[in-house]
Design a protein around this motif. Structure first.
Motif, short mmCIF file in Angstrom:
data_model
loop_
_atom_site.label_atom_id
_atom_site.label_comp_id
_atom_site.label_asym_id
_atom_site.label_seq_id
_atom_site.Cartn_x
_atom_site.Cartn_y
_atom_site.Cartn_z
N ASN A 145 0.83 -1.21 0.00
CA ASN A 145 0.00 0.00 0.00
C ASN A 145 0.86 1.26 0.00
OD1 ASN A 145 -2.29 -1.60 0.07
ND2 ASN A 145 -2.43 -1.56 2.31
N GLN A 146 1.97 1.22 0.75
CA GLN A 146 2.87 2.37 0.75
C GLN A 146 3.51 2.58 -0.62
OE1 GLN A 146 5.73 2.02 3.91
NE2 GLN A 146 4.16 1.85 5.52
N ALA A 147 3.86 1.49 -1.29
CA ALA A 147 4.44 1.62 -2.62
C ALA A 147 3.43 2.18 -3.61
CB ALA A 147 4.94 0.26 -3.10
N VAL A 148 2.17 1.78 -3.48
CA VAL A 148 1.12 2.31 -4.37
C VAL A 148 0.93 3.79 -4.12
CG1 VAL A 148 -1.33 2.20 -4.91
CG2 VAL A 148 -0.03 0.10 -4.64
N ASP A 149 0.94 4.19 -2.84
CA ASP A 149 0.78 5.62 -2.53
C ASP A 149 1.94 6.45 -3.09
OD1 ASP A 149 -1.56 5.08 -1.24
OD2 ASP A 149 -0.66 4.95 0.76
N LYS A 150 3.16 5.91 -2.99
CA LYS A 150 4.30 6.65 -3.49
C LYS A 150 4.29 6.78 -5.01
CE LYS A 150 7.42 5.49 0.33
NZ LYS A 150 8.68 4.80 0.72
N SER A 151 3.74 5.76 -5.68
CA SER A 151 3.73 5.78 -7.14
C SER A 151 2.58 6.61 -7.71
CB SER A 151 3.63 4.35 -7.68
OG SER A 151 2.41 3.75 -7.27
N ALA A 152 1.65 7.03 -6.87
CA ALA A 152 0.53 7.82 -7.36
C ALA A 152 1.02 9.20 -7.80
CB ALA A 152 -0.55 7.95 -6.28
N SER A 153 0.55 9.66 -8.93
CA SER A 153 0.97 10.96 -9.45
C SER A 153 0.35 12.11 -8.66
CB SER A 153 0.59 11.08 -10.94
OG SER A 153 -0.83 10.87 -11.10
N GLU A 154 -0.91 11.95 -8.28
CA GLU A 154 -1.59 12.95 -7.48
C GLU A 154 -2.18 12.26 -6.27
OE1 GLU A 154 -3.93 14.99 -10.84
OE2 GLU A 154 -3.79 16.48 -9.25
N LYS A 155 -1.51 12.40 -5.16
CA LYS A 155 -1.93 11.68 -3.97
C LYS A 155 -3.13 12.37 -3.32
CE LYS A 155 -0.11 9.76 0.32
NZ LYS A 155 1.08 9.63 1.18
N HIS A 156 -3.19 13.68 -3.36
CA HIS A 156 -4.28 14.43 -2.74
C HIS A 156 -4.82 15.42 -3.76
CE1 HIS A 156 -3.55 12.73 1.22
NE2 HIS A 156 -2.28 13.06 1.10
N ASP A 157 -5.48 14.89 -4.77
CA ASP A 157 -6.10 15.79 -5.75
C ASP A 157 -7.39 16.35 -5.17
OD1 ASP A 157 -7.48 13.49 -5.70
OD2 ASP A 157 -7.52 13.15 -7.86
N SER A 158 -8.05 17.19 -5.93
CA SER A 158 -9.25 17.87 -5.44
C SER A 158 -10.39 16.89 -5.19
CB SER A 158 -9.70 18.93 -6.46
OG SER A 158 -9.92 18.33 -7.74
N LEU A 159 -10.54 15.87 -6.05
CA LEU A 159 -11.61 14.90 -5.87
C LEU A 159 -11.41 14.08 -4.59
CD1 LEU A 159 -14.16 13.57 -6.99
CD2 LEU A 159 -12.69 12.00 -8.29
N THR A 160 -10.17 13.68 -4.34
CA THR A 160 -9.88 12.91 -3.13
C THR A 160 -10.11 13.75 -1.88
OG1 THR A 160 -8.23 11.62 -4.35
CG2 THR A 160 -8.14 11.54 -1.95
#
Length: 262
Positions: free
Chosen positions: A228-243
């Motif tokens: 899960n940590q690896a997926v979070d790090k690979s995300a391009s936008e971790k906290h976009d407006s929709l999230t």
């Protein structure tokens, strides 16, 4: 009179301690071997513990016991595939060298390629032949022994012998009653020897099977957390407006189970 009383006390103490330390297999278990130390406090019956073993939690995850059964099954599958593959590939290598001494190849590369293909196919056949057999046998044995252990809420030699006998009989069920009897006898004897070894190691090390199951489950949770940590790090936008908008709604309304939604 005092010497007689002291002798009885010493002999009684020795009889209680000797099986526990030297021959632990003859004792059903102690307070450290309990699968569920809170069983007396919660007043759970054996069937309650078995139902909990075969049930999923609120996160739709299997129990610790079933996870250990799955790990044992995959380990048996892997070990069986390795043993069968290596044995068959070795025989294939020797047969190829023996049967192709007079064969004329166009080049050394062609000879090595033919040998590699022959050995690879033999490895795959051996891995398939032994992998699923050992995996099924290990899975059945682990499932039966774990279920009996959870029901009795303790670890002893009895569940190993019972699991080996039942598994051996089921494994040879397609060959008739005589083969089932032989399979049950062989499975019971081998499981008794394995159970003696396992229980002796557990007694010497001071741990229980429940500790091992929980450790394996913690390793699985650690791997999932790392993923899960690896997926979070690979995300391009971790906290976009929709999230962020989703987090605000969830934070204001709280979490609800699917059953509570209308």
């Amino acid at each position: 009179m005092i010497w007689s009383l002291n002798r009885k006390i010493i002999l009684g103490t020795a009889m209680r301690l000797t099986p526990t330390f030297i021959i632990p297999i003859f004792q059903g278990g102690n307070e450290n071997d309990s699968i569920n130390p809170q069983a007396d406090l919660n007043e759970k019956t054996g069937w309650d513990r078995v139902r909990a073993m075969y049930s999923k939690n609120e996160f739709d995850e299997i129990s610790v016991e079933l996870h250990s059964v799955a790990q044992a099954t995959m380990s048996g599958l892997f070990i069986g595939a390795c043993l069968g593959g290596f044995a068959k590939s070795r025989d294939a290598y020797l047969n190829f060298i023996e049967n192709n001494q007079a064969t004329i190849f166009q080049s050394t590369f062609q000879a090595k390629k033919k040998l590699q293909d022959y050995v690879t196919v033999a490895f795959a056949k051996g891995a398939y032949h032994w992998g699923w057999r050992l995996g099924i046998f290990t899975g059945m044995f682990s499932l039966v022994s774990t279920t009996i252990s959870v029901y009795r809420d303790q670890s002893s030699l009895g569940e190993y012998v019972a699991a080996g006998t039942i598994t051996g009989a089921i494994y040879k069920a397609n060959l008739g009653a005589a083969a089932m009897l032989v399979g049950a006898l062989v499975g019971g004897v081998l499981s008794m020897l394995g159970g003696i070894l396992i229980l002796t190691i557990l007694k010497i090390s001071g741990i229980s099977m429940d500790d091992i199951r929980k450790s394996l489950y913690k390793l699985k949770e650690a791997r999932q957390d790392q993923f899960n940590q690896a997926v979070d790090k690979s995300a391009s936008e971790k906290h976009d407006s929709l999230t962020q908008h989703h987090d605000e709604i969830v934070g204001s309304q709280g979490f609800k189970k699917i059953e509570e939604l209308h």
